[in-house]
Design a protein around this motif. Structure first.
Motif, PDB file in Angstrom:
ATOM      1  N   LYS A   1       0.757  -1.194   0.017  1.00  0.00           N
ATOM      2  CA  LYS A   1       0.031  -0.055   0.006  1.00  0.00           C
ATOM      3  C   LYS A   1       0.957   1.212   0.053  1.00  0.00           C
ATOM      4  O   LYS A   1       2.047   1.032   0.459  1.00  0.00           O
ATOM      5  CB  LYS A   1      -0.753   0.024   1.145  1.00  0.00           C
TER       6      LYS A   1
ATOM      7  N   TRP B   1       1.812  -4.835   8.832  1.00  0.00           N
ATOM      8  CA  TRP B   1       0.621  -5.545   8.727  1.00  0.00           C
ATOM      9  C   TRP B   1       0.547  -6.735   9.549  1.00  0.00           C
ATOM     10  O   TRP B   1      -0.528  -7.134  10.250  1.00  0.00           O
ATOM     11  CB  TRP B   1      -0.089  -5.635   7.323  1.00  0.00           C
TER      12      TRP B   1
ATOM     13  N   ARG C   1      -2.762  -8.000  11.884  1.00  0.00           N
ATOM     14  CA  ARG C   1      -3.789  -9.203  11.099  1.00  0.00           C
ATOM     15  C   ARG C   1      -3.669 -10.624  12.186  1.00  0.00           C
ATOM     16  O   ARG C   1      -4.740 -11.231  12.440  1.00  0.00           O
ATOM     17  CB  ARG C   1      -3.293  -9.684   9.789  1.00  0.00           C
TER      18      ARG C   1
ATOM     19  N   THR D   1      -8.843  -0.208  -5.186  1.00  0.00           N
ATOM     20  CA  THR D   1      -7.994   0.006  -4.280  1.00  0.00           C
ATOM     21  C   THR D   1      -6.460   0.153  -5.007  1.00  0.00           C
ATOM     22  O   THR D   1      -6.592  -0.066  -6.228  1.00  0.00           O
ATOM     23  CB  THR D   1      -7.813  -1.109  -3.337  1.00  0.00           C
TER      24      THR D   1
ATOM     25  N   ARG E   1      -2.176  -0.340  -5.173  1.00  0.00           N
ATOM     26  CA  ARG E   1      -0.918  -0.866  -4.641  1.00  0.00           C
ATOM     27  C   ARG E   1       0.295  -0.327  -5.603  1.00  0.00           C
ATOM     28  O   ARG E   1       0.079   0.104  -6.679  1.00  0.00           O
ATOM     29  CB  ARG E   1      -0.984  -2.359  -4.858  1.00  0.00           C
TER      30      ARG E   1
ATOM     31  N   ARG F   1      -4.279 -10.078   1.754  1.00  0.00           N
ATOM     32  CA  ARG F   1      -5.075  -8.870   2.305  1.00  0.00           C
ATOM     33  C   ARG F   1      -6.537  -8.811   2.030  1.00  0.00           C
ATOM     34  O   ARG F   1      -7.265  -7.838   2.081  1.00  0.00           O
ATOM     35  CB  ARG F   1      -4.255  -7.576   2.135  1.00  0.00           C
TER      36      ARG F   1
ATOM     37  N   CYS G   1     -10.509  -9.040   2.327  1.00  0.00           N
ATOM     38  CA  CYS G   1     -11.368  -8.762   3.413  1.00  0.00           C
ATOM     39  C   CYS G   1     -11.574  -9.620   4.260  1.00  0.00           C
ATOM     40  O   CYS G   1     -12.051 -10.662   4.092  1.00  0.00           O
ATOM     41  CB  CYS G   1     -12.850  -8.325   2.641  1.00  0.00           C
TER      42      CYS G   1
END
Ligand code: HEM
Length: 401
Positions: free
Chosen positions: A9, A32, A36, A280, A282, A349, A351
């Protein structure tokens, strides 16, 4: 994408969704996994059972409060507003263990504000909270003031819950049914290690779950109801499936949810046609080459750090991926050859709330299909996002069952 180069990201996107600091969504690859790891265990069968129970309870509360339960016919004049409120209540209950009543007049108030109002104002304006300087949010401009007060109340509520659960002891995680309790238990297991999240990071994650689980599900549910009203033959097929699983008209249980593949397909098709998250972004963390899986298209070189948009909208309407993309065709999701639904994203990643949203939506659709026939209202236009539209509901009787 034909290569294995990691994608990450951008700091700008991350910052825009982290008013209270990093969380599972608002983190780059290096940070991340910690988030998570703590959030993931909360998304388990116990939670999904609670989602089913709370969907049923909220459905009856909504019908009674709106005075729809005894009406032979009623008009839902603003479908997206109702589904959005519904999804918000589900996240509040199953996310935080906060019980809200559909009738806000009688519910709890903090500093004169109802909790749904605080949830709603904060989740709609989270980007402003992240990007505007604190002095501007504290300024006397009414909209800013509302946001400042609502977010402060919520932050305080979340911190109070943390303190209270700590004081009570975290309890048996097998008994915990809301995401927040399970998240606290999972974090406790990490205590003392570098993997443990700080209180600030816990609050930030809870805030983000609220945001992520609210408008997304609400929009997709509204689109699905609109499409079912416009396509009576699909509605009839979905109704017949529900009747075959629940012939005595009882409320669904969690184990019934996966026995309703066509109802699930109706929701997935609504979400394909009206993606709640349109795209989204990246960037590759090293120079990379994109190529078609089948190798047909000339490989495309993408230098390190180039912003690449994953366009869920474009993908949903690409007829090479989904034939007849402009037609509402739930049955495509029963065909194993159909490409997976892209609108929950892909990969590590993907949802984390996908099953939460599927269980909630399938359960609510089953309840509505059992009780009513949905029809287009005269002025009804199935809109994307917040566009208001109305639907009519006619109760089933002995002849329409
Ligand atoms: C129809 C409903 C939903 C849709 C369409 C949806 C869509 C998405 C998409 C596209 C992403 C990836 C975004 C990105 O990486 O840029 C995402 C991530 C995420 N979603 Fe959902 N979502 C839905 C419901 C929910 C619910 C109900 C929850 C929680 C209760 C949730 C929690 C999350 C979280 C925590 C992430 C970040 C995951 C990570 O980066 O590890 N979502 N969602």
């Amino acid at each position: 994408m034909g290569n294995k180069a990691p994608w990450d990201k951008f700091q700008e996107t991350v910052d825009a969704l982290a008013p209270l600091g990093p969380n599972v969504f608002a983190t780059k690859q290096n940070e991340w996994p910690r988030h998570r790891k703590v959030v993931s265990p909360a998304f388990n069968g116990l939670l999904y059972q609670a989602v089913t129970t709370e969907t049923i309870a909220t459905y009856y509360d909504c019908l009674a409060t709106q005075k729809w339960e005894k009406e032979r016919e009623f008009i839902m004049s603003d479908v997206p507003a109702i589904t959005s409120k519904f999804a918000l209540y589900l996240v509040a209950k199953c996310g935080f263990g906060i019980h809200l009543t559909w009738n806000e007049e009688v519910g709890e108030r903090v500093d004169g504000k109802s909790l749904p109002e605080c949830f709603d104002v904060t989740s709609r304006s989270v980007v402003f909270l992240s990007l505007l300087p604190r002095w501007m949010i504290r300024s006397p401009i009414p909209a800013m003031r509302r946001l400042y007060e609502a977010s402060n109340i919520l932050e305080k509520i979340v911190q109070d819950i943390i303190d209270k659960r700590r004081a009570e002891g975290l309890g048996d995680e097998k008994q915990a049914k809301d995401i927040f309790s399970m998240l606290l238990s999972a974090n406790d297991l990490e205590k003392g290690s570098a993997g443990a999240l700080s209180d600030r990071e816990l609050v930030s994650n809870v805030f983000f779950l609220l945001l992520a689980g609210h408008e997304t599900t609400g929009k997709a549910l509204a689109a699905t109801l609109g499409e079912l009203a416009c396509n009576p033959h699909h509605q009839q097929r979905a109704y017949e499936e529900v009747m075959s699983v629940l012939p005595d008209g009882r409320d669904p249980s969690y184990t019934d949810i996966d026995r309703l593949p066509f109802v699930q397909a109706c929701f997935m098709e609504g979400l394909r046609m009206f993606p709640s998250v349109p795209n989204t972004m990246r960037g590759p963390i090293e120079d990379t080459v994109l190529q078609n899986k089948q190798g047909g298209i000339t490989p495309f070189r993408v230098p390190k750090g180039t912003p690449v948009t994953l366009d869920f909208f474009g993908l949903s309407y690409n007829e090479r991926v989904y034939p007849e993309p402009d037609t509402y065709k739930p049955e495509r999701w029963l065909d194993p050859k159909t490409e997976p639904l892209s609108t929950f994203s892909y990969g590590p990643r993907v949802c984390i709330g996908k099953r939460f949203a599927m269980v909630e939506s399938t359960c609510l659709l089953a309840l509505l299909l059992l009780a009513c026939i949905m029809g287009e209202n005269v002025e009804s236009v199935v809109g994307f996002g917040h566009k208001r539209f109305a639907l009519s509901f006619t109760r089933r009787n002995a002849t329409t069952r």
